[in-house]
Each structure stands twice: as structure tokens, then as C-alpha cells.
Scaffold this motif. Structure first.
Motif, PDB file in Angstrom:
ATOM      1  N   THR A 184       0.855  -1.204   0.000  1.00  9.91           N
ATOM      2  CA  THR A 184       0.000   0.000   0.000  1.00  9.91           C
ATOM      3  C   THR A 184       0.887   1.249   0.000  1.00  9.91           C
ATOM      4  N   ALA A 185       1.931   1.224   0.816  1.00 15.85           N
ATOM      5  CA  ALA A 185       2.825   2.389   0.894  1.00 15.85           C
ATOM      6  C   ALA A 185       3.484   2.641  -0.464  1.00 15.85           C
ATOM      7  N   ARG A 186       3.879   1.557  -1.130  1.00 21.83           N
ATOM      8  CA  ARG A 186       4.511   1.698  -2.455  1.00 21.83           C
ATOM      9  C   ARG A 186       3.541   2.380  -3.425  1.00 21.83           C
ATOM     10  N   ARG A 187       2.300   1.913  -3.400  1.00 20.74           N
ATOM     11  CA  ARG A 187       1.293   2.513  -4.296  1.00 20.74           C
ATOM     12  C   ARG A 187       1.061   3.988  -3.956  1.00 20.74           C
ATOM     13  N   LEU A 188       0.981   4.263  -2.660  1.00 13.03           N
ATOM     14  CA  LEU A 188       0.722   5.654  -2.246  1.00 13.03           C
ATOM     15  C   LEU A 188       1.869   6.551  -2.684  1.00 13.03           C
ATOM     16  N   SER A 189       3.080   6.060  -2.486  1.00  9.97           N
ATOM     17  CA  SER A 189       4.226   6.878  -2.874  1.00  9.97           C
ATOM     18  C   SER A 189       4.278   7.022  -4.401  1.00  9.97           C
ATOM     19  N   GLY A 190       3.878   5.957  -5.108  1.00  3.83           N
ATOM     20  CA  GLY A 190       3.805   6.036  -6.581  1.00  3.83           C
ATOM     21  C   GLY A 190       2.791   7.071  -7.044  1.00  3.83           C
ATOM     22  N   GLU A 191       1.756   7.273  -6.256  1.00  9.87           N
ATOM     23  CA  GLU A 191       0.721   8.275  -6.609  1.00  9.87           C
ATOM     24  C   GLU A 191       1.134   9.683  -6.189  1.00  9.87           C
ATOM     25  N   GLY A 192       2.263   9.789  -5.494  1.00  6.25           N
ATOM     26  CA  GLY A 192       2.738  11.144  -5.143  1.00  6.25           C
ATOM     27  C   GLY A 192       2.770  11.455  -3.670  1.00  6.25           C
ATOM     28  N   ALA A 193       2.481  10.458  -2.809  1.00  7.10           N
ATOM     29  CA  ALA A 193       2.554  10.753  -1.366  1.00  7.10           C
ATOM     30  C   ALA A 193       3.993  11.121  -1.009  1.00  7.10           C
ATOM     31  N   ALA A 194       4.149  12.224  -0.288  1.00  4.99           N
ATOM     32  CA  ALA A 194       5.491  12.687   0.091  1.00  4.99           C
ATOM     33  C   ALA A 194       5.856  12.187   1.473  1.00  4.99           C
ATOM     34  N   LEU A 195       4.886  11.618   2.178  1.00  2.22           N
ATOM     35  CA  LEU A 195       5.126  11.118   3.541  1.00  2.22           C
ATOM     36  C   LEU A 195       4.033  10.076   3.827  1.00  2.22           C
ATOM     37  N   ILE A 196       4.436   8.984   4.485  1.00  2.00           N
ATOM     38  CA  ILE A 196       3.455   7.953   4.847  1.00  2.00           C
ATOM     39  C   ILE A 196       3.364   7.911   6.371  1.00  2.00           C
ATOM     40  N   ASP A 197       2.132   7.987   6.870  1.00  2.00           N
ATOM     41  CA  ASP A 197       1.928   7.913   8.314  1.00  2.00           C
ATOM     42  C   ASP A 197       1.206   6.602   8.643  1.00  2.00           C
ATOM     43  N   ILE A 198       1.664   5.931   9.696  1.00  2.00           N
ATOM     44  CA  ILE A 198       1.017   4.673  10.085  1.00  2.00           C
ATOM     45  C   ILE A 198       0.248   4.902  11.378  1.00  2.00           C
ATOM     46  N   ASN A 199      -1.008   4.439  11.377  1.00  2.00           N
ATOM     47  CA  ASN A 199      -1.864   4.638  12.541  1.00  2.00           C
ATOM     48  C   ASN A 199      -1.721   3.467  13.511  1.00  2.00           C
ATOM     49  N   PHE A 200      -1.149   3.761  14.689  1.00  2.00           N
ATOM     50  CA  PHE A 200      -1.114   2.771  15.765  1.00  2.00           C
ATOM     51  C   PHE A 200      -1.913   3.302  16.956  1.00  2.00           C
ATOM     52  N   GLY A 201      -2.890   4.162  16.673  1.00  2.00           N
ATOM     53  CA  GLY A 201      -3.588   4.782  17.802  1.00  2.00           C
ATOM     54  C   GLY A 201      -5.091   4.681  17.749  1.00  2.00           C
ATOM     55  N   CYS A 202      -5.640   4.286  16.596  1.00  2.00           N
ATOM     56  CA  CYS A 202      -7.096   4.363  16.450  1.00  2.00           C
ATOM     57  C   CYS A 202      -7.802   3.356  17.356  1.00  2.00           C
TER      58      CYS A 202
END
Ligand SMILES: Cc1cc2nc3c(=O)[nH]c(=O)nc-3n(C[C@H](O)[C@H](O)[C@H](O)COP(=O)(O)O)c2cc1C
Length: 342
Positions: free
Chosen positions: A91-109
Motif C-alpha cells: 500500500t505504501a509503495r502505491r501511495l508513494s507512486g501516486e505522489g505521497a510525500a510522507l506515509i503515516d502509520i496509525n497505531f492509535g485508532c
């Protein structure tokens, strides 16, 4: 921390945050229209509403809308949740391929929907999995990876602090900690002690989050935790100008704030289309009416059924408020001199 300190840039490697006052991700609220307003008023960092890492949900309308970037040069930071390191890496690879400049992971929800799938805060006591997820995502992308978490599972543990340290060791670039446990959800006082413990143990930057609504609460949060900056969620709803105020700018005049509300309304109608836009607008405009001190008008706005009615109502309110402010200003010269009544 002074205005000057909060308004200084924060270097995260390939991304530089223009200041240290961030908008928190809030599903159903921090969409493109809201982030557009927050960016305009100087938010230093904004994270998208959470996207599920399940690849079968990739093309749903909800997921697609959540992955749209805000115009105007804001670095696109996307948050994801999940529990499978391999899937999260993809998922991160795809997001970065779409232009995401930063990936945040949710460990709090703490939401049941997320925790049932052993994601979000459900992972907090599983440091091995947290490490595996962060390592997998960090190796999959060339952009900074950050994590957002809570103090722990219960009020008296600090699993979240250990999770933050594990995430740092696995390659995370920044941590955000909401000063409540999973059990506390959004209720009860924010606890700064565990956040301060995390700041002490971490070398990477930490943003403190929870119940920050103005300069005073921001200063207390930073003083008590030695955090590198603040992240604001509910406190920014209905007042995106808070970012400007916290980074040393002026509070916009009432006239300007009314116009901001109208502008945000039009963004929502345009982004979601007229039907869905009307529903989404109700959440935000009611918050603006509250922060503008006219909460008694909320029921009127909530009863409006179409985008046209909403827009016309807001235009009439704006004209009427501006006229009444002008009359007050004429009646009392000291008010005319007060910039808040421009
Ligand atoms: C309606 C709502 C939706 C939220 N959605 C998310 C989310 O998608 N991801 C996340 O990490 N936190 C989410 N949060 C938590 C906020 O980011 C934040 O940590 C929390 O509201 C505490 O900060 P505040 O007191 O400034 O609001 C959500 C909170 C609210 C109220």
C-alpha cells in the motif's frame, strides 16, 4: 514554546514541514476541502484521513477521495492502518507512486472497526509486529515514514511510548502521541507525563496531540512534554485560522472569518458534488457557527436541504453580520479602530 519556535521549520529528510503546528487526521473531517483551508492558514503539516491498507478497498470512492492531494504545494501525507507488514508495504509503495510525500502509520485508532482487524491501537502491545510493519514500510518507500499513537492501552501503562521507540528503531522519522490511552478514547484529561517520557527516549521529532485549542493549551502541552511541535484535531474544526494564530499571525477579522466559512462551504459542494456536499457541510458549518458565537443559528442551517439554500443562507448571514458590525463600529469609535471589526 514561543510562537517563533512553533513557526520554525522541521526537517524530516526529503520533506521539510514549514512549521510545527500540524492538523491531525480525522476520518470524515480532514478531507481535501478542510485541509485546503488549513493549508491556506499556515498549517505546517496535514495528514489525510486514514486509508485502509486492504488492497481490495483501493478503488472504492471513499479510498480514492482520501488519496487526493490538496492544491497549493502542500506535501501529501497519507495515513494508513493495517496489520500485515507485506500488505502495508505494498500500500505504501502505491501511495508513494501516486505522489505521497510522507506515509503515516496509525497505531492509535481505538475504533472497533479498526481494532477488530487487529490494527490501530490494537497493535500497541505487540512491539514485534509494530517493528515488522514499520521496517517493511520504510524499506518499501523512499519517503519519510511517521507513526501516530497513544500513550498505551490503559491509563497506567506506557505501551505507546515503547511502540514509539520501537518505531524509531525500525526507521520512523517522526512520532505523534495523543496523550490518552486506548481505554480513555477521547475522554478524560490528556496525560503529558508519558509523552514527556517518550520525548526523552526518542531522538526523532515528536508532536504532542490532545485537547490543544489555542495558544495557552499549545504552550502548556509543549512545556510539559518538551515536544518538537503540536498536532491539533478537534480544536481546528470551524476555525482553520487557528494555525495562523499559533504561528505568530493575527486572528482574522469577523468579516474575514465569515468569508472563510463561505469559501469552505463552496469547496465542499465542489469536491463532493451538491448532494453529498450538503451533508458534509453540516458538520463543518455548525462548528463555524459555534466558533463565530452564533450557535443559536445552527438549527436553521441544519434544516436547509440543498446546496443553493445553504449558500444563500450563508451569504445573507455574512451580509447581515457585516452590516451590524459596521453599525456598531460607527456607534462606538473605539470599535472602528479595533482591527477585529474591520
Ligand atoms: C472524528 C474523528 C476522527 C478521527 N480519525 C482519525 C484517523 O483517521 N486517524 C488517526 O490517527 N486519528 C484519528 N482521530 C484522532 C485525532 O487525530 C486526534 O488524535 C484526537 O482527536 C485527539 O486530538 P484533539 O484533541 O486535538 O482532537 C480522529 C478523531 C476524531 C474526533
Amino acid at each position: 514554546m514561543s510562537d517563533a519556535a512553533l513557526s520554525s521549520a522541521l526537517d524530516l529528510g526529503s520533506v521539510q514541514l514549514r512549521n510545527r503546528v500540524a492538523l491531525a487526521p480525522m476520518a470524515g473531517l480532514t478531507d481535501v476541502p478542510f485541509r485546503t483551508m488549513a493549508w491556506r492558514f499556515g498549517a505546517g503539516h496535514m495528514v489525510s484521513e486514514m486509508v485502509a491498507s486492504k488492497l481490495e478497498l483501493w478503488n472504492t470512492q471513499k479510498s480514492q477521495l482520501r488519496r487526493i492531494a490538496v492544491a497549493g504545494g502542500a506535501p501529501m501525507a497519507v495515513q494508513m492502518a493495517g496489520n500485515d507488514p507485506g500488505v502495508m508495504a505494498e500500500t505504501a509503495r502505491r501511495l508513494s507512486g501516486e505522489g505521497a510525500a510522507l506515509i503515516d502509520i496509525n497505531f492509535g485508532c481505538p475504533a472497533k472497526k479498526v481494532c477488530r482487524r487487529a490494527a490501530g491501537s490494537a497493535l500497541l502491545a505487540d512491539l514485534e509486529r509494530i517493528t515488522a510493519i514499520v521496517e517493511a514500510v520504510v524499506s518499501a518507500v523512499a519517503v519519510p515514514v511517521t507513526v501516530k499513537t497513544r500513550t498505551g492501552l490503559d491509563i497506567d501503562d506506557e505501551y505507546g511510548v515503547d511502540a514509539a521507540v520501537a518505531a524509531e528503531q525500525a526507521g520512523a522519522t517522526m512520532v505523534v502521541i495523543h496523550g490518552r490511552s486506548r481505554a480513555c478514547r477521547f475522554v478524560g484529561p490528556v496525560r503529558f507525563k508519558p509523552v514527556a517520557n517518550a520525548t526523552q527516549r526518542l531522538k526523532i521529532p515528536l508532536l504532542v496531540n490532545g485537547d490543544i485549542t489555542d495558544k495557552q493549551t499549545a504552550t502548556v502541552a509543549v512545556t510539559q512534554t518538551a515536544a518538537d511541535g503540536v498536532m491539533i484535531g478537534r480544536g481546528a474544526i470551524g476555525q482553520p485560522w487557528l494555525f495562523q494564530v499559533l504561528t505568530g499571525g493575527e486572528m482574522p477579522s469577523v468579516r474575514e472569518r465569515l468569508c472563510v466559512m463561505g469559501e469552505h462551504l463552496q469547496h465542499m459542494h465542489q469536491f463532493y458534488g451538491l448532494q453529498q456536499g450538503v451533508r458534509i457541510a453540516r458538520k463543518h458549518i455548525q462548528a463555524y457557527l459555534q466558533t463565530l458565537g452564533v450557535a443559536q443559528l445552527i438549527p436553521q442551517f441544519m434544516s436547509l436541504d440543498t446546496a443553493f439554500e445553504q449558500l444563500t443562507w450563508l451569504n445573507a448571514l455574512t451580509e447581515c453580520r457585516i452590516k451590524s458590525l459596521q453599525q456598531q463600529a460607527l456607534a462606538t469609535p473605539q470599535m472602528a479602530a479595533n482591527s477585529a471589526y474591520r
